[in-house]
Design a protein around this motif. Structure first.
Motif, PDB file in Angstrom:
ATOM      1  N   VAL B 145     111.932 -38.052  24.336  1.00  0.00           N
ATOM      2  CA  VAL B 145     112.145 -39.161  25.267  1.00  0.00           C
ATOM      3  C   VAL B 145     112.492 -40.392  24.446  1.00  0.00           C
ATOM      4  CG1 VAL B 145     111.131 -40.580  27.065  1.00  0.00           C
ATOM      5  CG2 VAL B 145     110.370 -38.244  26.776  1.00  0.00           C
ATOM      6  N   ALA B 146     113.624 -40.994  24.723  1.00  0.00           N
ATOM      7  CA  ALA B 146     113.992 -42.215  24.014  1.00  0.00           C
ATOM      8  C   ALA B 146     113.970 -43.370  25.004  1.00  0.00           C
ATOM      9  CB  ALA B 146     115.378 -42.073  23.415  1.00  0.00           C
ATOM     10  N   VAL B 147     113.357 -44.479  24.588  1.00  0.00           N
ATOM     11  CA  VAL B 147     113.272 -45.649  25.446  1.00  0.00           C
ATOM     12  C   VAL B 147     113.894 -46.823  24.717  1.00  0.00           C
ATOM     13  CG1 VAL B 147     111.747 -47.139  26.775  1.00  0.00           C
ATOM     14  CG2 VAL B 147     111.109 -44.772  26.391  1.00  0.00           C
ATOM     15  N   LEU B 148     114.788 -47.503  25.410  1.00  0.00           N
ATOM     16  CA  LEU B 148     115.425 -48.691  24.854  1.00  0.00           C
ATOM     17  C   LEU B 148     114.769 -49.910  25.474  1.00  0.00           C
ATOM     18  CD1 LEU B 148     117.911 -49.938  23.280  1.00  0.00           C
ATOM     19  CD2 LEU B 148     119.069 -49.886  25.474  1.00  0.00           C
ATOM     20  N   SER B 149     114.202 -50.771  24.619  1.00  0.00           N
ATOM     21  CA  SER B 149     113.619 -52.002  25.146  1.00  0.00           C
ATOM     22  C   SER B 149     114.405 -53.182  24.575  1.00  0.00           C
ATOM     23  CB  SER B 149     112.141 -52.080  24.778  1.00  0.00           C
ATOM     24  OG  SER B 149     111.992 -52.416  23.424  1.00  0.00           O
ATOM     25  N   TYR B 150     113.813 -54.339  24.633  1.00  0.00           N
ATOM     26  CA  TYR B 150     114.512 -55.575  24.238  1.00  0.00           C
ATOM     27  C   TYR B 150     115.112 -55.475  22.828  1.00  0.00           C
ATOM     28  CZ  TYR B 150     114.853 -60.430  22.686  1.00  0.00           C
ATOM     29  OH  TYR B 150     115.272 -61.608  22.158  1.00  0.00           O
ATOM     30  N   ASP B 151     114.313 -55.032  21.860  1.00  0.00           N
ATOM     31  CA  ASP B 151     114.827 -55.087  20.491  1.00  0.00           C
ATOM     32  C   ASP B 151     114.646 -53.783  19.721  1.00  0.00           C
ATOM     33  OD1 ASP B 151     112.143 -55.174  20.307  1.00  0.00           O
ATOM     34  OD2 ASP B 151     112.031 -56.896  18.957  1.00  0.00           O
ATOM     35  N   ARG B 152     114.310 -52.703  20.381  1.00  0.00           N
ATOM     36  CA  ARG B 152     114.159 -51.466  19.628  1.00  0.00           C
ATOM     37  C   ARG B 152     114.309 -50.225  20.497  1.00  0.00           C
ATOM     38  NH1 ARG B 152     108.609 -52.534  17.037  1.00  0.00           N
ATOM     39  NH2 ARG B 152     109.216 -54.672  17.457  1.00  0.00           N
ATOM     40  N   ILE B 153     114.507 -49.122  19.805  1.00  0.00           N
ATOM     41  CA  ILE B 153     114.505 -47.820  20.480  1.00  0.00           C
ATOM     42  C   ILE B 153     113.263 -47.094  19.988  1.00  0.00           C
ATOM     43  CG2 ILE B 153     115.763 -45.681  20.905  1.00  0.00           C
ATOM     44  CD1 ILE B 153     118.241 -47.082  19.795  1.00  0.00           C
ATOM     45  N   VAL B 154     112.508 -46.546  20.916  1.00  0.00           N
ATOM     46  CA  VAL B 154     111.312 -45.802  20.546  1.00  0.00           C
ATOM     47  C   VAL B 154     111.451 -44.396  21.109  1.00  0.00           C
ATOM     48  CG1 VAL B 154     108.797 -45.734  20.605  1.00  0.00           C
ATOM     49  CG2 VAL B 154     109.969 -47.926  20.652  1.00  0.00           C
ATOM     50  N   ALA B 155     111.138 -43.401  20.273  1.00  0.00           N
ATOM     51  CA  ALA B 155     111.235 -42.021  20.738  1.00  0.00           C
ATOM     52  C   ALA B 155     109.847 -41.406  20.790  1.00  0.00           C
ATOM     53  CB  ALA B 155     112.123 -41.219  19.799  1.00  0.00           C
ATOM     54  N   TYR B 156     109.597 -40.641  21.838  1.00  0.00           N
ATOM     55  CA  TYR B 156     108.317 -39.977  22.032  1.00  0.00           C
ATOM     56  C   TYR B 156     108.549 -38.487  22.215  1.00  0.00           C
ATOM     57  CZ  TYR B 156     106.812 -44.701  23.321  1.00  0.00           C
ATOM     58  OH  TYR B 156     106.560 -46.043  23.338  1.00  0.00           O
ATOM     59  N   ASN B 157     107.484 -37.751  21.935  1.00  0.00           N
ATOM     60  CA  ASN B 157     107.478 -36.349  22.296  1.00  0.00           C
ATOM     61  C   ASN B 157     106.906 -36.253  23.705  1.00  0.00           C
ATOM     62  OD1 ASN B 157     106.376 -33.672  22.729  1.00  0.00           O
ATOM     63  ND2 ASN B 157     106.891 -33.303  20.581  1.00  0.00           N
ATOM     64  N   ILE B 158     107.627 -35.625  24.587  1.00  0.00           N
ATOM     65  CA  ILE B 158     107.207 -35.651  25.993  1.00  0.00           C
ATOM     66  C   ILE B 158     105.927 -34.857  26.223  1.00  0.00           C
ATOM     67  CG2 ILE B 158     108.549 -33.651  26.797  1.00  0.00           C
ATOM     68  CD1 ILE B 158     109.207 -35.468  29.271  1.00  0.00           C
ATOM     69  N   GLU B 159     105.718 -33.841  25.416  1.00  0.00           N
ATOM     70  CA  GLU B 159     104.543 -32.989  25.608  1.00  0.00           C
ATOM     71  C   GLU B 159     103.284 -33.686  25.102  1.00  0.00           C
ATOM     72  OE1 GLU B 159     103.043 -29.945  27.388  1.00  0.00           O
ATOM     73  OE2 GLU B 159     105.217 -29.865  27.102  1.00  0.00           O
ATOM     74  N   ALA B 160     103.378 -34.176  23.863  1.00  0.00           N
ATOM     75  CA  ALA B 160     102.184 -34.745  23.236  1.00  0.00           C
ATOM     76  C   ALA B 160     102.045 -36.242  23.490  1.00  0.00           C
ATOM     77  CB  ALA B 160     102.216 -34.474  21.740  1.00  0.00           C
ATOM     78  N   GLY B 161     103.165 -36.894  23.741  1.00  0.00           N
ATOM     79  CA  GLY B 161     103.100 -38.331  23.985  1.00  0.00           C
ATOM     80  C   GLY B 161     103.035 -39.167  22.730  1.00  0.00           C
ATOM     81  N   ASN B 162     103.118 -38.542  21.582  1.00  0.00           N
ATOM     82  CA  ASN B 162     103.052 -39.327  20.344  1.00  0.00           C
ATOM     83  C   ASN B 162     104.414 -39.952  20.042  1.00  0.00           C
ATOM     84  OD1 ASN B 162     103.910 -36.649  19.938  1.00  0.00           O
ATOM     85  ND2 ASN B 162     103.764 -36.931  17.737  1.00  0.00           N
ATOM     86  N   GLU B 163     104.365 -41.085  19.387  1.00  0.00           N
ATOM     87  CA  GLU B 163     105.599 -41.782  19.033  1.00  0.00           C
ATOM     88  C   GLU B 163     106.225 -41.064  17.841  1.00  0.00           C
ATOM     89  OE1 GLU B 163     105.279 -46.151  18.911  1.00  0.00           O
ATOM     90  OE2 GLU B 163     106.591 -46.028  17.165  1.00  0.00           O
ATOM     91  N   LEU B 164     107.473 -40.652  17.977  1.00  0.00           N
ATOM     92  CA  LEU B 164     108.130 -39.940  16.891  1.00  0.00           C
ATOM     93  C   LEU B 164     108.736 -40.914  15.892  1.00  0.00           C
ATOM     94  CD1 LEU B 164     109.867 -37.146  18.985  1.00  0.00           C
ATOM     95  CD2 LEU B 164     107.808 -36.934  17.610  1.00  0.00           C
ATOM     96  N   TRP B 165     109.454 -41.858  16.401  1.00  0.00           N
ATOM     97  CA  TRP B 165     110.025 -42.881  15.528  1.00  0.00           C
ATOM     98  C   TRP B 165     110.359 -44.119  16.343  1.00  0.00           C
ATOM     99  CZ3 TRP B 165     114.833 -43.766  17.498  1.00  0.00           C
ATOM    100  CH2 TRP B 165     115.510 -42.684  18.105  1.00  0.00           C
ATOM    101  N   SER B 166     110.557 -45.184  15.638  1.00  0.00           N
ATOM    102  CA  SER B 166     110.906 -46.438  16.289  1.00  0.00           C
ATOM    103  C   SER B 166     111.970 -47.109  15.435  1.00  0.00           C
ATOM    104  CB  SER B 166     109.657 -47.317  16.401  1.00  0.00           C
ATOM    105  OG  SER B 166     110.029 -48.624  16.723  1.00  0.00           O
TER     106      SER B 166
END
Lengths: 242, 984
Positions: B145-166
């Motif tokens: 799951v990739a989320v684009l916010s104001y100043d960054r892209i954050v990726a999560y694992n949908i199963e575990a919910g942990n942040e993969l990278w930012s």
């Protein structure tokens, strides 16, 4: 007890509620200032550092998990919310400050909690006490919130029971004399001459008719004697009625 | 220890007032109350097919709700209400497998819900997210799951919910990053820099940046609408010229323009072309451009070039969906003002029609035009494919249409945004009307006798029918309070049957059965049956827009004529503003049937001036109609109906109006005068300046015109009377501000102003207190709540106004000769909870004691007797106070569970409570509205005027019959005994 009630009273009766921490014990006041009141904390959302409040909700009265999606963790009346995971745990990210936490569930009631977060991120949880906000009764953090019980939304309908009926005053006044009148004579053998004599004796004691004058006679004696007195007595209430 | 003592005292206090207030019994739940749950206007719709729980429709709505709707019956499977206001606003919603991912407040809250149960799977927060900058979500494969916010892209694992990278994005202060797309193994983030360029960032799946470049685009504005097509092309519309600009994300150097004028679209009509991305990510790269009202152009994009595929005039909504290898285009259009929706299916690329998907479906006119379509295909038993089509209508409704040509279910989501409520009495039954008719005529005795005889016979007949009906009803009500808020088609069919049962829509014995007329945000008006909550009629006014006042939308609803004036028909009028022109518009209708009223034009009466204030007079004209007086921005008065101008002129000397200017903080009072042309004009009489620099007006509350005050005063312990200050013209003005010297210290003030003379009756300020403040004004008292910043708690303050022991004018109150300044009694209490709406009960004659209703943020609606919120509650309970029935003062108000009038039927985001009197003095009808609706009856002083509903008829009658039987038997026995004795 009395002094604290009084101090709270004085604070509250003035409509513009002026807090008087000095009237409470100085230790408590210090404890409150350590946490820091809302002053200086930005509540605009966004910006500022955010801290995570963690906790776990459990309902010991039920074994299934149906309650999880219908439970909400309400911080400061909905300014921030927490949603429960399947195991009942929740998190809420908030800026530093002081928050009340309510667990909202349609069927169960929970105690309200206040959580204070310092600007450095130190978190302390305590029982919510609206009357003495600076009184600190800390509870362990991360929060472990258990349901207090099922909310009793309904009144119990009065059920009809035979004992209620039998011991109601109406029944007692109606039926007890009836029972005495009907059954007692049957128990005593009235045909027996000995008992008859006995009864007459007891009646004689109970009804000392001979010695006492009849009530009506007394009245006729009093009122019959003087007509004036009778008239005066009668006219008085009549006046009042008009 | 101390708290323990307090709680004991509380319990004592509860016991004290418990006797005075009606609490529900468990078997009463759902007998006279109902709740309806809504989700609001759908913004995001996703299907989850199959599985154990059948088809589920996941919606994200404008009301900040994420919910799963059962595809079979339209009921809510689960629902999560996010934060109120901008901090809960859903920016994006995506579904992957059994997970629903939402981003709200610009990425402040990233939440993943379990699509089956609705419980939270994981949540996260992106640091530095701005609520004003919408976030967007993309899901790659089944886990990223990739989320684009104001100043960054954050990726999560949908199963575990942990942040993969930012990954931080450069230059985010100037570039507004708004678009995110996956293309194969690359993630593109696109940002717009106003009037300069477009920034393209491509990121590999492991979070490393691949390229970052910018493409010049001088024409682009930050509020431009763009779309990323199939992860390969960026499509934007140049707002000024109406040119479509296309850029290949992978290797495009320049935007390739496509002039839509080629398609012979009349470009002068196009104000702001909307882009609508069609289909799922696998469909051909086709985009629909809305070029006008119900007019679209389909554009296909390939290799950086675009071509127009089709020009679709007269299409309300469209969608692309896949069927096997084929890509189909679905379009829907209403056939001119009828209840029929024509759905056409055609091959997207060849344009050949697909008859399987072309249907004419019944789609009632009160839904307006469909705005969006979400179609799915399911295999039927006979091998053909059946279409089910979810439509989001102009009226916010969700309707699931099926290939059979019928709606499977309908959700009236307009009811999640109710703005005005009135409860209207039902008309008396025809027989009753006939009975009353009797007194007006001059028939001879025989005729009158026959008439009376026939009416009474028919009365008997209807009684028998009602008895039969009543015996049938309990079985129907067995389901309790769970009246479904979805109206299934079968129910809608039964509407026609109900029309036959004429007695149903007539006034009942105690006038408890009413029509609740509600006006909603999208301009749809409903007539709800107060017994069941089912809508009896609904009318959609497409042109009806809302006024905006202080912090909320407003539509005014007036009951100009009630049902009491037979044969005159009742009239309700709704006043709003035209969605297009912005000028006021008025619709009049019959509140029982919903039909437009005969006297007014059915397409609405348009007023060609700017409106400042509108009031309904309490006086009636000769047709028993209350005229509406409207003041325009030039202070001229207009009267509706126009024929009532003379009436208003007659009353003009006693007619006053006030206006509140939020911008300047000035309240102005006007008198009504006649100018030279004999026209009514406002004459400014007084102004009150609340000093806008320091504080802003947030609320202006008047009393309800309907309210009766039964007792003029209260009797004190020394048998003297404290007369109430009952000024009907009193207005309460609330202003809020920030202290200048101290940081983050708010204050607010309450002003009580006489609305006729502008006389400031009372004023007080609360320091270190802030809102949200709810204020209630009734009889001679005012109650409001606020947040005490210092003590960090919710407090409730009450003001009561008294004239003193002498009443200056016992017959009528006049503002011109006011009594001496009133005695103000006040007190504050701690309120254990947060209040979202505040109201008080109202009864027919005002004899019943008042109950205060608090809608709590935790879902309950608490009813507390006014007795507890009394400024005269003494600290020490003296003998005199006890004689008066005062409750001793306790700082915190109780919140007993049995005073929650909606028991476990929690309702959320309640923003209004409407109360109305019933025919019974003891009873008040309550409708709480917001996201959910809850209706009930409350009896603040218990049911003192009717036998209790658990009155034991059986016991009483059996005792009576038993007595008679016993007396008969004993009589016979006595006779026999006497006879026997005589024989001896």
């Amino acid at each position: 007890m009395k002094t604290i009630v009084d101090s709270v009273r004085t604070i509250l009766t003035i409509l513009v509620v002026v807090g008087r921490p000095s009237s409470l014990s100085p230790n408590l006041g210090a404890a409150a200032s350590e946490v820091g009141p809302e002053d200086g904390v930005s509540f605009g959302g966004g910006g500022g550092q955010r801290f995570l409040i963690e906790g776990k909700v459990s309902i010991p009265y039920t074994t299934d998990q149906d309650w999880v999606p219908t439970t909400r963790v309400v911080l400061d009346g909905g300014q921030y919310l927490g949603f429960l995971k399947n195991d009942g745990s929740f998190t809420a990210s908030v800026p530093s400050g002081s928050y009340t936490i309510d667990i909202a569930h349609p069927f169960y009631v929970f105690d309200s909690i206040r959580v204070d977060i310092t600007s450095k991120g130190k978190i302390r949880a305590r029982r919510l006490n609206n009357i003495q906000p600076s009184l600190v009764l800390t509870i362990p953090y991360p929060l472990k919130i258990k349901a207090k019980g099922r909310a009793s939304y309904f009144q119990q309908r009065e059920q009809w029971r035979i004992t209620d009926f039998l011991f109601s005053p109406m029944v007692l006044t109606m039926f007890l004399p009836f029972v005495l009148l009907m059954i007692l004579p049957k128990l005593i053998n009235t045909q027996d001459p000995e008992t008859q004599r006995e009864m007459q004796q007891t009646m004689g004691i109970l009804n000392p008719k001979q010695s006492l004058p009849e009530l009506s006679e007394v009245f006729t004696k009093i009122f019959g004697g003087g007509n004036n007195a009778k008239k005066a007595a009668k006219s008085k209430p009549a006046k009042k009625r008009s | 220890m101390n708290t323990l003592d307090f709680s004991i005292i509380f319990q004592f206090a509860i016991l004290l007032f418990d006797r005075n207030i009606q609490c529900l019994y468990e078997d009463q739940a759902g007998t006279f109350d109902w709740r309806q749950q809504y989700v609001g206007r759908a913004q995001f719709v996703e299907y989850i097919q199959g599985g154990q729980s059948g088809t589920r429709i996941i919606v994200g709505t404008e009301q900040n709700v994420v919910a799963a709707i059962n595809g079979k019956n339209g009921q809510i499977g689960w629902r999560q209400v996010l934060e109120k206001g901008p901090s809960g606003h859903i920016n994006d919603l995506k579904v992957s497998g059994n997970y629903v991912v939402t981003a709200s407040a610009g990425g402040e809250h990233i939440r993943c819900f379990n699509a089956i149960s609705g419980s939270l799977h994981w949540e996260s927060s992106i640091p530095g997210a701005l609520p004003s900058h919408p976030a967007s979500i993309q899901i790659h494969g089944s886990d990223l799951v990739a989320v684009l916010s104001y100043d960054r892209i954050v990726a999560y694992n949908i199963e575990a919910g942990n942040e993969l990278w930012s990954l931080a994005l450069t230059d985010s202060t100037k570039v507004k990053y708004s678009y995110l797309a996956f293309s194969e193994e690359v993630l593109y983030a696109v940002g717009i820099s106003d009037r300069s360029h477009v920034s393209l960032n491509s990121v590999r799946l492991d979070g490393t940046e691949k390229t970052s470049r910018s493409v010049a685009a001088v024409w682009i504005a930050s509020d431009n609408k763009c779309s990323i097509l199939k992860g390969s092309h960026l499509v934007c519309v140049d707002k000024n010229s109406g040119i479509l600009q296309i850029l290949s994300l992978a290797n495009g150097v320049n935007f390739a323009p496509l002039v839509l004028q080629d398609v012979k679209v009349d470009y002068n009509k196009v104000s702001f072309p909307n882009l609508q991305l069609l289909g799922d990510p696998h469909s051909p790269a086709v985009i629909a451009v809305e070029v006008g009202d119900q007019e679209y152009v389909l554009v296909a994009v390939e290799n950086g070039k675009a071509r127009v595929v089709k020009h679709l005039p007269k299409v309300a909504a469209l969608q692309v969906m896949g069927m096997g290898e084929q890509w189909l285009l679905l379009t829907a259009r209403r056939s001119d003002n009828t209840d029929v929706l024509n759905v056409f299916g055609s091959d997207l690329l060849t344009g050949s029609p697909v008859h399987e998907l072309s249907h004419s479906i019944k789609y009632p006119i009160h839904h307006g035009n469909p705005q969006r379509l979400y179609g799915t295909l399911s295999k039927l038993r006979d091998g053909s494919s059946g279409l089910s089509l979810l439509t989001c209508g102009e009226d916010h409704s969700l309707v699931l249409l099926t290939h059979s040509g019928k709606a499977l279910w309908t959700r009236e989501e307009a009811l999640a945004s109710i703005l005005s409520v009135e409860m209207v009495d039902l008309p008396v039954s025809q027989i009753m009307a006939k009975m009353e008719d009797e007194f007006g005529t001059n028939d001879n005795i025989l005729q009158m006798f026959l008439k009376r005889f026939s009416t009474q016979l028919s009365q008997l007949w209807t009684f028998a029918l009602q008895l039969k009906h009543r015996l049938r009803i309990p079985r129907q009500h067995h389901a309790g309070g769970s009246i479904s808020e979805t109206e299934r088609m079968s129910e809608e069919d039964s509407d026609d049957d109900e029309g036959l049962d004429e007695t149903y829509l007539t006034r009942d014995e105690f006038n408890l059965h009413k029509i609740i007329v509600v006006v909603t945000g999208p301009g749809k008006v409903f007539g709800l049956d107060s017994n069941t909550g089912v809508s009896i009629w609904k009318t959609f006014y497409p042109s009806l827009g809302t006024f905006h006042r202080i912090d909320r939308d407003v539509l005014l609803l007036f009951v100009q004529r009630t049902t009491a004036h037979f044969p005159h028909q009742p009239v309700c009028t709704v006043l709003g503003k035209d969605k297009v022109s912005g000028l006021p518009i008025m619709f009049s209708f019959h509140p029982i049937t919903g039909l437009p009223s005969e006297s007014a034009p059915s397409e609405g009466r348009r007023l060609n001036y700017k409106i400042v204030n509108a009031v309904m007079l309490t006086q009636m004209d000769e047709h028993f109609l209350h005229p509406i007086v409207v003041m325009d921005s030039e202070k001229k008065f207009h009267v509706y109906p126009q024929s009532d101008v003379d009436l208003v002129k007659q009353f003009s000397a006693s007619l006053f109006m006030f206006t509140t200017d939020i911008e300047t903080g000035i309240i102005t009072g006007y008198g009504v005068e006649l100018d030279k042309k004999q026209q009514l004009i406002g004459n400014p009489l007084w102004t009150v300046d609340t000093n806008r620099n320091l504080q802003a007006i947030t609320k202006v509350v008047t009393k309800r015109a309907l309210e009766h005050v039964h007792s003029q005063g209260i009797v004190l312990e020394d048998r003297s009377v404290q007369y109430k200050y009952l000024n009907p013209n009193l207005i309460a003005v609330l202003t809020e501000g920030e202290e200048a010297q101290q940081k983050a210290s708010a204050f607010f003030s309450v002003y009580l102003i006489d609305g006729v003379t502008g006389n400031l009756v009372f004023h007080c300020t609360h320091k270190k207190s802030k809102g949200p403040i709810q204020l209630m004004h009734s009889e001679n008292w005012i109650v409001y709540n606020y947040w005490n910043q210092k003590q960090r708690r919710m407090e409730l303050a009450v003001l009561e106004l008294y004239e003193g022991t002498r009443q200056s004018n016992a017959t009528a109150f006049t503002s011109f000769h006011p009594p001496p300044p009133p005695i103000v009694m006040r007190q504050a209490y701690i309120f254990p909870g947060h209040i979202s709406a505040l109201a008080t009960t109202i009864t027919e004659k005002g004899i019943t004691s008042k109950q205060l209703l608090f809608a709590l943020e935790t879902g309950g609606v608490l009813g507390l007797p006014k007795l507890l919120i009394d400024p005269r509650r003494p600290e020490v309970l003296s003998q005199e106070a006890r004689e008066e029935g005062l409750v001793p003062y306790l700082p915190e108000l109780p919140r007993p569970a049995d005073h929650i009038i909606n028991y476990h039927q929690s309702v959320f985001n309640i923003h209004g409570i409407h109360t109305a009197p019933a025919g019974l003095e003891s009873t008040s009808l309550v409708l709480c509205y917001g996201l959910d609706l809850f209706y009930t009856r409350v009896m603040p002083s218990k049911m003192f005027d009717v036998l209790k509903e658990d009155f034991d008829y059986f016991f009483i009658s059996s005792v009576l019959i038993g007595m008679i039987v016993v007396s008969v038997i004993t009589q016979r026995l006595a006779v026999r005994k006497a006879l026997n004795r005589a024989w001896k």
